[in-house]
Design an enzyme around this catalytic site. Structure first.
Site, PDB file in Angstrom:
ATOM      1  N   GLN A 118       0.827  -1.208   0.000  1.00  0.00           N
ATOM      2  CA  GLN A 118       0.000   0.000   0.000  1.00  0.00           C
ATOM      3  C   GLN A 118       0.860   1.257   0.000  1.00  0.00           C
ATOM      4  O   GLN A 118       0.525   2.251  -0.644  1.00  0.00           O
ATOM      5  CB  GLN A 118      -0.910   0.019   1.228  1.00  0.00           C
ATOM      6  CG  GLN A 118      -2.089  -0.917   1.070  1.00  0.00           C
ATOM      7  CD  GLN A 118      -3.106  -0.761   2.182  1.00  0.00           C
ATOM      8  OE1 GLN A 118      -3.099   0.232   2.893  1.00  0.00           O
ATOM      9  NE2 GLN A 118      -3.963  -1.734   2.332  1.00  0.00           N
ATOM     10  N   GLU A 140       3.088   2.584  15.008  1.00  0.00           N
ATOM     11  CA  GLU A 140       3.327   1.187  14.651  1.00  0.00           C
ATOM     12  C   GLU A 140       2.289   0.249  15.275  1.00  0.00           C
ATOM     13  O   GLU A 140       1.894   0.422  16.428  1.00  0.00           O
ATOM     14  CB  GLU A 140       4.727   0.821  15.158  1.00  0.00           C
ATOM     15  CG  GLU A 140       5.161  -0.589  14.969  1.00  0.00           C
ATOM     16  CD  GLU A 140       5.612  -0.898  13.541  1.00  0.00           C
ATOM     17  OE1 GLU A 140       6.402  -0.134  12.989  1.00  0.00           O
ATOM     18  OE2 GLU A 140       5.142  -1.924  13.005  1.00  0.00           O
ATOM     19  N   ARG A 142      -0.980  -0.440  14.752  1.00  0.00           N
ATOM     20  CA  ARG A 142      -2.254   0.159  15.182  1.00  0.00           C
ATOM     21  C   ARG A 142      -2.092   0.917  16.496  1.00  0.00           C
ATOM     22  O   ARG A 142      -3.013   0.959  17.327  1.00  0.00           O
ATOM     23  CB  ARG A 142      -3.353  -0.903  15.342  1.00  0.00           C
ATOM     24  CG  ARG A 142      -3.643  -1.650  14.050  1.00  0.00           C
ATOM     25  CD  ARG A 142      -4.826  -2.546  14.195  1.00  0.00           C
ATOM     26  NE  ARG A 142      -5.142  -3.196  12.920  1.00  0.00           N
ATOM     27  CZ  ARG A 142      -6.248  -3.853  12.671  1.00  0.00           C
ATOM     28  NH1 ARG A 142      -7.160  -3.955  13.610  1.00  0.00           N
ATOM     29  NH2 ARG A 142      -6.459  -4.418  11.518  1.00  0.00           N
ATOM     30  N   ASP A 175      -7.784  -1.087  18.139  1.00  0.00           N
ATOM     31  CA  ASP A 175      -7.119  -0.133  17.251  1.00  0.00           C
ATOM     32  C   ASP A 175      -6.931   1.189  17.985  1.00  0.00           C
ATOM     33  O   ASP A 175      -7.895   1.868  18.304  1.00  0.00           O
ATOM     34  CB  ASP A 175      -7.963   0.068  15.989  1.00  0.00           C
ATOM     35  CG  ASP A 175      -7.178   0.777  14.897  1.00  0.00           C
ATOM     36  OD1 ASP A 175      -6.155   1.418  15.217  1.00  0.00           O
ATOM     37  OD2 ASP A 175      -7.589   0.679  13.734  1.00  0.00           O
ATOM     38  N   ARG A 177      -5.040   3.670  16.760  1.00  0.00           N
ATOM     39  CA  ARG A 177      -4.556   4.714  15.867  1.00  0.00           C
ATOM     40  C   ARG A 177      -5.388   5.983  16.012  1.00  0.00           C
ATOM     41  O   ARG A 177      -6.598   5.924  16.174  1.00  0.00           O
ATOM     42  CB  ARG A 177      -4.599   4.230  14.408  1.00  0.00           C
ATOM     43  CG  ARG A 177      -3.480   3.280  14.105  1.00  0.00           C
ATOM     44  CD  ARG A 177      -3.589   2.732  12.719  1.00  0.00           C
ATOM     45  NE  ARG A 177      -4.736   1.845  12.599  1.00  0.00           N
ATOM     46  CZ  ARG A 177      -4.946   1.083  11.532  1.00  0.00           C
ATOM     47  NH1 ARG A 177      -4.107   1.106  10.529  1.00  0.00           N
ATOM     48  NH2 ARG A 177      -5.990   0.293  11.477  1.00  0.00           N
ATOM     49  N   THR A 198      -7.437   5.592   0.292  1.00  0.00           N
ATOM     50  CA  THR A 198      -7.649   4.682   1.413  1.00  0.00           C
ATOM     51  C   THR A 198      -8.270   3.371   0.951  1.00  0.00           C
ATOM     52  O   THR A 198      -8.903   3.316  -0.104  1.00  0.00           O
ATOM     53  CB  THR A 198      -8.556   5.325   2.482  1.00  0.00           C
ATOM     54  OG1 THR A 198      -8.741   4.389   3.546  1.00  0.00           O
ATOM     55  CG2 THR A 198      -9.925   5.676   1.921  1.00  0.00           C
TER      56      THR A 198
END
Ligand SMILES: [Zn+2]
Length: 232
Positions: A118, A140, A142, A175, A177, A198
């Site tokens: 990606q 790093e 999540r 998660d 993030r 995305t």
């Protein structure tokens, strides 16, 4: 604290406030307010020319008041450039990729996730489009960090857990993030409208909070990962 000595939670506090005519805000409200109202990022390196196999980029480095590691940005088409000490605003929508650091995928080409593919696909698209930005967020695994990400891999491989189960086992939310800082970086680059590159359309990114005039998602065309069990 409640009368019985237990910790007062939000519903308890709401009742307390209603009874005494008080206003209340949560820690989440304060975080949202600070992301929205305060500048928590600082540009520390500006416009280093970075030739790569996928194109030549301008490299920027941002420090954040709330993150331990500096975040990196690769741009093309002059996004983020300064003239007379001011960042030039981009009137048109800019192609933006938010990429969360994945050392194993980005550097070693791990096939446990598709991060490496990606990233290079995004770099190629941003280079090809001629105007865009890749915000490389140093969050790093999540947000759980490299060591814990690798521990999660171990749990997945040895106990058959999936990413979410492994993160929960390690005591983390699935998660962690956070893209509020990334949104501030994009704003500092002079970008006012984004075309988001995305693979997932519905993220709780704070675009409305950041008063973006418009945004749209455009899928990145990375091939699907060979396994689906990896943490990113
Ligand atoms: Zn990854």
């Amino acid at each position: 604290m409640n009368d019985d000595g237990t910790m007062a939670r939000v519903p308890d506090l709401e009742r307390f406030c209603a009874r005494h005519g008080l206003l209340m805000c949560t820690v989440a409200d304060i975080i949202r307010y600070r992301i929205q109202e305060e500048k928590l990022v600082e540009r520390v390196v500006s416009g280093v020319a970075l030739p790569t196999e996928l194109g030549t980029f301008d490299l920027f480095v941002y420090r954040s008041l709330v993150d331990p590691h500096p975040h990196l940005v690769l741009t093309t088409g002059g996004v983020g450039r300064e003239e007379d000490g001011r960042v030039v605003e981009e009137p048109e929508p800019v192609l933006v990729r938010m990429h969360s650091e994945c050392l194993t995928g980005d550097v070693f080409g791990s096939l446990l996730c598709d991060c490496g593919g990606q990233l290079s696909m995004s770099m190629a698209m941003v280079a090809q489009t001629g105007k865009g930005a890749i915000v490389y967020m140093r969050q790093e695994g999540r947000g759980i960090g490299l060591v814990n990400k690798l521990r999660a891999y171990h749990l997945q491989q040895n106990e058959g857990l999936d990413t979410v189960e492994a993160n929960l086992r390690l005591g983390f939310e699935p998660d962690l993030r956070d893209y509020g800082i990334g949104a501030q970086i994009i704003r500092d680059l002079g970008v006012r409208k984004v075309r988001l590159l995305t693979t997932t359309r519905a993220r709780s990114w704070p675009w409305p909070v950041m008063a973006w005039r418009s945004s749209s998602a455009c899928p990145s065309r990375s091939p699907p990962p060979p396994t689906t069990s990896g943490t990113s």
